[in-house]
Scaffold this motif. Structure first.
Motif, PDB file in Angstrom:
ATOM      1  N   VAL A  60      -3.062  -3.472  10.317  1.00 42.35           N
ATOM      2  CA  VAL A  60      -3.811  -2.401   9.641  1.00 42.35           C
ATOM      3  C   VAL A  60      -2.999  -1.109   9.646  1.00 42.35           C
ATOM      4  O   VAL A  60      -2.936  -0.389   8.635  1.00 42.35           O
ATOM      5  CB  VAL A  60      -5.185  -2.206  10.326  1.00 42.35           C
ATOM      6  CG1 VAL A  60      -5.856  -0.928   9.859  1.00 42.35           C
ATOM      7  CG2 VAL A  60      -6.080  -3.391  10.051  1.00 42.35           C
ATOM      8  N   GLY A  61      -2.352  -0.790  10.749  1.00 45.06           N
ATOM      9  CA  GLY A  61      -1.517   0.410  10.813  1.00 45.06           C
ATOM     10  C   GLY A  61      -0.349   0.347   9.856  1.00 45.06           C
ATOM     11  O   GLY A  61      -0.030   1.330   9.177  1.00 45.06           O
ATOM     12  N   SER A 102      -1.558   0.839   6.331  1.00 46.60           N
ATOM     13  CA  SER A 102      -1.884   2.232   6.041  1.00 46.60           C
ATOM     14  C   SER A 102      -0.622   3.067   5.850  1.00 46.60           C
ATOM     15  O   SER A 102      -0.577   3.948   4.998  1.00 46.60           O
ATOM     16  CB  SER A 102      -2.757   2.814   7.144  1.00 46.60           C
ATOM     17  OG  SER A 102      -2.045   2.839   8.358  1.00 46.60           O
ATOM     18  N   GLY A 134       0.572   2.215   2.417  1.00 46.60           N
ATOM     19  CA  GLY A 134      -0.256   2.890   1.424  1.00 46.60           C
ATOM     20  C   GLY A 134       0.080   4.361   1.307  1.00 46.60           C
ATOM     21  O   GLY A 134       0.106   4.921   0.207  1.00 46.60           O
ATOM     22  N   LEU A 135       0.359   4.998   2.430  1.00 42.74           N
ATOM     23  CA  LEU A 135       0.745   6.406   2.407  1.00 42.74           C
ATOM     24  C   LEU A 135       2.071   6.597   1.682  1.00 42.74           C
ATOM     25  O   LEU A 135       2.234   7.525   0.891  1.00 42.74           O
ATOM     26  CB  LEU A 135       0.830   6.943   3.838  1.00 42.74           C
ATOM     27  CG  LEU A 135       1.191   8.410   3.977  1.00 42.74           C
ATOM     28  CD1 LEU A 135       0.074   9.279   3.436  1.00 42.74           C
ATOM     29  CD2 LEU A 135       1.463   8.741   5.429  1.00 42.74           C
ATOM     30  N   TYR A 165       1.481   6.141  -2.035  1.00 42.57           N
ATOM     31  CA  TYR A 165       0.764   7.285  -2.593  1.00 42.57           C
ATOM     32  C   TYR A 165       1.676   8.489  -2.752  1.00 42.57           C
ATOM     33  O   TYR A 165       1.674   9.146  -3.778  1.00 42.57           O
ATOM     34  CB  TYR A 165      -0.436   7.640  -1.709  1.00 42.57           C
ATOM     35  CG  TYR A 165      -1.165   8.864  -2.192  1.00 42.57           C
ATOM     36  CD1 TYR A 165      -1.980   8.807  -3.312  1.00 42.57           C
ATOM     37  CD2 TYR A 165      -1.031  10.079  -1.544  1.00 42.57           C
ATOM     38  CE1 TYR A 165      -2.639   9.924  -3.764  1.00 42.57           C
ATOM     39  CE2 TYR A 165      -1.688  11.203  -1.986  1.00 42.57           C
ATOM     40  CZ  TYR A 165      -2.496  11.122  -3.106  1.00 42.57           C
ATOM     41  OH  TYR A 165      -3.130  12.240  -3.552  1.00 42.57           O
TER      42      TYR A 165
END
Length: 141
Positions: free
Chosen positions: A25-26, A29, A32-33, A36
């Motif tokens: 999960v980390g 994320s 994803g950062l 983005y």
């Protein structure tokens, strides 16, 4: 070599799977950062930087009105006036303001772990968990 009920082994497996899940999960994320900030975020406007320009600082000088002459019939006497400026000190002083120089340009410094280092750290952590488990199971005889 294993416990007859297997309770400790079962708890360890649950903890190891949950830790790996948190790691995934980390990492997702972080990915994803990165996506983005690189592709989806609007391009930032360039920052407005105030630049100080050198100005000439002038020291004000006293301008006295011309003396009014009134005839009195008495002889004039030399009178000292307190607080009058000294002659020769009315020169202007030119001051130059310092300007700020940007350090590093427009880029953010490259610090910390990147995505590759985080994946390698996760793999090392997983291997460490498995080795400790193996050593713990072999030491229970």
């Amino acid at each position: 070599m294993e416990n007859p009920d297997g309770a400790q082994s079962r708890i360890f497996i649950i903890l190891a799977i949950s830790l790996v899940g948190l790691l995934i999960v980390g990492l997702l994320s972080i990915a994803g950062l990165v996506v983005y900030t690189r592709f989806l975020a609007p391009s930032p406007t360039p920052p407005v930087v105030a630049v100080a320009t050198p100005t000439q600082a002038v020291t004000p000088t006293a301008t006295l009105p011309p003396p009014a002459v009134t005839p009195t019939g008495e002889a004039p006497t030399a009178t000292r006036v307190i607080g009058s400026p000294m002659p020769g000190t009315e020169t202007p002083v030119i001051g130059v303001s310092p300007t700020a120089t940007p350090v590093g340009g427009d880029q953010i410094p490259d610090t910390g772990f990147g995505p590759l280092e985080a994946v390698v750290g996760g793999i090392i952590l997983l291997v460490l968990i498995l080795v400790v488990r193996r050593l713990r199971l072999t030491g229970q005889t």
